[in-house]
Motif scaffolding. Structure first.
Motif, PDB file in Angstrom:
ATOM      1  N   GLY A   1       0.820  -1.087  -0.009  1.00 56.80           N
ATOM      2  CA  GLY A   1       0.025   0.011  -0.007  1.00 56.80           C
ATOM      3  C   GLY A   1       0.945   1.451  -0.050  1.00 56.80           C
ATOM      4  O   GLY A   1       2.175   1.027   0.329  1.00 56.80           O
ATOM      5  N   ALA A   2       0.288   2.257  -0.514  1.00 58.10           N
ATOM      6  CA  ALA A   2       1.317   3.532  -0.708  1.00 58.10           C
ATOM      7  C   ALA A   2       1.089   4.288   0.617  1.00 58.10           C
ATOM      8  O   ALA A   2       0.457   5.348   1.069  1.00 58.10           O
ATOM      9  N   ARG A   3       1.965   3.585   1.446  1.00 55.44           N
ATOM     10  CA  ARG A   3       2.104   4.366   3.139  1.00 55.44           C
ATOM     11  C   ARG A   3       3.570   4.150   3.475  1.00 55.44           C
ATOM     12  O   ARG A   3       4.176   3.201   3.438  1.00 55.44           O
ATOM     13  N   MET A   4       4.082   5.551   4.047  1.00 59.85           N
ATOM     14  CA  MET A   4       5.374   5.635   4.161  1.00 59.85           C
ATOM     15  C   MET A   4       5.618   4.670   5.538  1.00 59.85           C
ATOM     16  O   MET A   4       6.743   4.200   5.384  1.00 59.85           O
ATOM     17  N   SER A   5       4.664   4.406   6.268  1.00 60.25           N
ATOM     18  CA  SER A   5       5.079   3.221   7.226  1.00 60.25           C
ATOM     19  C   SER A   5       5.263   2.001   6.711  1.00 60.25           C
ATOM     20  O   SER A   5       6.093   1.171   7.412  1.00 60.25           O
ATOM     21  N   LEU A   6       5.109   1.731   5.537  1.00 57.91           N
ATOM     22  CA  LEU A   6       5.471   0.416   5.014  1.00 57.91           C
ATOM     23  C   LEU A   6       6.942   0.442   4.151  1.00 57.91           C
ATOM     24  O   LEU A   6       7.117  -0.456   3.718  1.00 57.91           O
ATOM     25  N   LEU A   7       7.425   1.673   4.323  1.00 57.78           N
ATOM     26  CA  LEU A   7       8.931   1.879   3.773  1.00 57.78           C
ATOM     27  C   LEU A   7       9.846   0.849   4.326  1.00 57.78           C
ATOM     28  O   LEU A   7      10.498   0.073   3.615  1.00 57.78           O
ATOM     29  N   PRO A   8       9.783   0.458   5.636  1.00 56.09           N
ATOM     30  CA  PRO A   8      10.723  -0.561   5.998  1.00 56.09           C
ATOM     31  C   PRO A   8      10.260  -1.946   5.669  1.00 56.09           C
ATOM     32  O   PRO A   8      11.296  -2.677   5.297  1.00 56.09           O
ATOM     33  N   GLU A   9       9.214  -2.272   5.140  1.00 53.18           N
ATOM     34  CA  GLU A   9       8.903  -3.426   4.623  1.00 53.18           C
ATOM     35  C   GLU A   9       9.525  -3.548   3.181  1.00 53.18           C
ATOM     36  O   GLU A   9       9.844  -4.593   2.839  1.00 53.18           O
ATOM     37  N   THR A  10       9.667  -2.528   2.429  1.00 51.92           N
ATOM     38  CA  THR A  10      10.132  -2.522   1.116  1.00 51.92           C
ATOM     39  C   THR A  10      11.525  -2.885   1.327  1.00 51.92           C
ATOM     40  O   THR A  10      12.275  -3.661   0.614  1.00 51.92           O
ATOM     41  N   ALA A  11      12.213  -2.068   2.337  1.00 48.85           N
ATOM     42  CA  ALA A  11      13.598  -2.554   2.642  1.00 48.85           C
ATOM     43  C   ALA A  11      13.671  -3.990   3.052  1.00 48.85           C
ATOM     44  O   ALA A  11      14.865  -4.554   2.382  1.00 48.85           O
ATOM     45  N   GLY A  12      12.945  -4.299   3.811  1.00 46.75           N
ATOM     46  CA  GLY A  12      13.042  -5.782   4.209  1.00 46.75           C
ATOM     47  C   GLY A  12      12.842  -6.841   2.830  1.00 46.75           C
ATOM     48  O   GLY A  12      13.581  -7.870   2.821  1.00 46.75           O
ATOM     49  N   PHE A  13      12.102  -6.508   1.841  1.00 45.41           N
ATOM     50  CA  PHE A  13      11.608  -7.185   0.671  1.00 45.41           C
ATOM     51  C   PHE A  13      12.877  -7.344   0.009  1.00 45.41           C
ATOM     52  O   PHE A  13      13.401  -8.476  -0.606  1.00 45.41           O
TER      53      PHE A  13
ATOM     54  N   LEU B   1      18.305   1.589  -2.140  1.00 43.60           N
ATOM     55  CA  LEU B   1      17.857   3.309  -2.112  1.00 43.60           C
ATOM     56  C   LEU B   1      17.022   3.436  -3.283  1.00 43.60           C
ATOM     57  O   LEU B   1      16.093   4.205  -3.312  1.00 43.60           O
ATOM     58  N   ILE B   2      17.246   2.665  -4.441  1.00 41.40           N
ATOM     59  CA  ILE B   2      16.434   2.765  -5.607  1.00 41.40           C
ATOM     60  C   ILE B   2      15.086   2.623  -5.350  1.00 41.40           C
ATOM     61  O   ILE B   2      14.294   3.705  -5.635  1.00 41.40           O
ATOM     62  N   VAL B   3      14.621   1.547  -4.712  1.00 43.34           N
ATOM     63  CA  VAL B   3      13.395   1.004  -4.261  1.00 43.34           C
ATOM     64  C   VAL B   3      12.661   2.039  -3.200  1.00 43.34           C
ATOM     65  O   VAL B   3      11.614   2.629  -3.298  1.00 43.34           O
TER      66      VAL B   3
ATOM     67  N   ILE C   1       1.395  -0.455  -4.971  1.00 46.66           N
ATOM     68  CA  ILE C   1       2.551  -0.360  -5.408  1.00 46.66           C
ATOM     69  C   ILE C   1       3.227  -1.536  -5.637  1.00 46.66           C
ATOM     70  O   ILE C   1       3.232  -2.188  -4.749  1.00 46.66           O
ATOM     71  N   VAL C   2       3.545  -2.101  -7.010  1.00 41.72           N
ATOM     72  CA  VAL C   2       4.024  -3.407  -7.100  1.00 41.72           C
ATOM     73  C   VAL C   2       5.535  -3.418  -7.447  1.00 41.72           C
ATOM     74  O   VAL C   2       6.021  -2.515  -8.111  1.00 41.72           O
ATOM     75  N   MET C   3       6.308  -4.418  -6.712  1.00 38.00           N
ATOM     76  CA  MET C   3       7.534  -4.468  -7.102  1.00 38.00           C
ATOM     77  C   MET C   3       7.840  -5.960  -7.362  1.00 38.00           C
ATOM     78  O   MET C   3       7.355  -6.884  -6.915  1.00 38.00           O
ATOM     79  N   VAL C   4       8.611  -6.143  -8.458  1.00 38.27           N
ATOM     80  CA  VAL C   4       9.242  -7.555  -8.858  1.00 38.27           C
ATOM     81  C   VAL C   4      10.762  -7.513  -8.849  1.00 38.27           C
ATOM     82  O   VAL C   4      11.294  -6.738  -9.753  1.00 38.27           O
ATOM     83  N   LEU C   5      11.281  -8.227  -8.116  1.00 42.35           N
ATOM     84  CA  LEU C   5      12.669  -8.246  -8.358  1.00 42.35           C
ATOM     85  C   LEU C   5      13.276  -9.793  -8.848  1.00 42.35           C
ATOM     86  O   LEU C   5      12.711 -10.718  -8.658  1.00 42.35           O
ATOM     87  N   SER C   6      13.991  -9.723 -10.068  1.00 40.02           N
ATOM     88  CA  SER C   6      14.696 -10.902 -10.380  1.00 40.02           C
ATOM     89  C   SER C   6      16.180 -10.789 -10.901  1.00 40.02           C
ATOM     90  O   SER C   6      16.654  -9.549 -11.192  1.00 40.02           O
ATOM     91  N   ALA C   7      16.782 -12.141 -10.429  1.00 43.35           N
ATOM     92  CA  ALA C   7      18.132 -11.944 -10.788  1.00 43.35           C
ATOM     93  C   ALA C   7      18.274 -12.612 -12.220  1.00 43.35           C
ATOM     94  O   ALA C   7      17.760 -13.668 -12.559  1.00 43.35           O
TER      95      ALA C   7
END
Length: 150
Positions: free
Chosen positions: A10-22, A42-44, A64-70
């Protein structure tokens, strides 16, 4: 994009640490170096913050959807939101050689994202902004080959 680790926030600044954890969990699984993991985080963080503040114009439950692929020695990021159309690749480059006092406010984060990405592509599909970034990660290809041999 097929495959990869996908999360919807969700578009909530409180979720920023979760994006970093992802990002951190993805990097740990793929043995990505600390420096590369920090660049990816930093990019995310920059993309997420810009979407919440400027795209959605404040906090909401909008996705907000994020997909990370190697892939070989790159990490491919698909970043997607449903905010109004915005192509960050169309933002003129920041002239970092000018004194900071004489530069306009803003766009430095977009500049950093573009500096860190090897390749970038933006499309607007239906009501979604989609940004693909390919970020070279030192040692990733070697780690992928090592894991594949096991």
């Amino acid at each position: 994009m097929v495959g990869g680790d996908r999360r919807v926030f969700g578009a909530r600044m409180s979720l920023l640490p979760e994006t970093a954890g992802f990002v951190e969990a993805f990097c740990a699984r793929h043995r990505i170096t600390r420096d590369d993991a920090m660049r990816l985080a930093l990019i995310v963080e920059e993309l997420f913050t810009n979407t919440v503040v400027h795209g959605y114009r404040g906090e909401s439950d909008a996705p907000i959807v994020m997909v990370l692929s190697a892939r070989d020695d790159d990490v491919v990021i698909l970043y997607e939101d449903a905010a109004p159309r915005f192509d960050p690749l169309s933002v003129p480059p920041v002239d970092v050689s000018t004194p900071i006092e004489s530069r306009p406010i803003g766009d430095l984060g977009v500049h950093l994202v573009r500096q860190f990405a090897g390749t970038a592509r933006y499309v607007r599909e239906d009501v979604r902004n989609q940004l693909w970034l390919s970020v070279r990660c030192e040692g990733l290809e070697r780690a992928v080959r090592t894991i594949a041999r096991r």
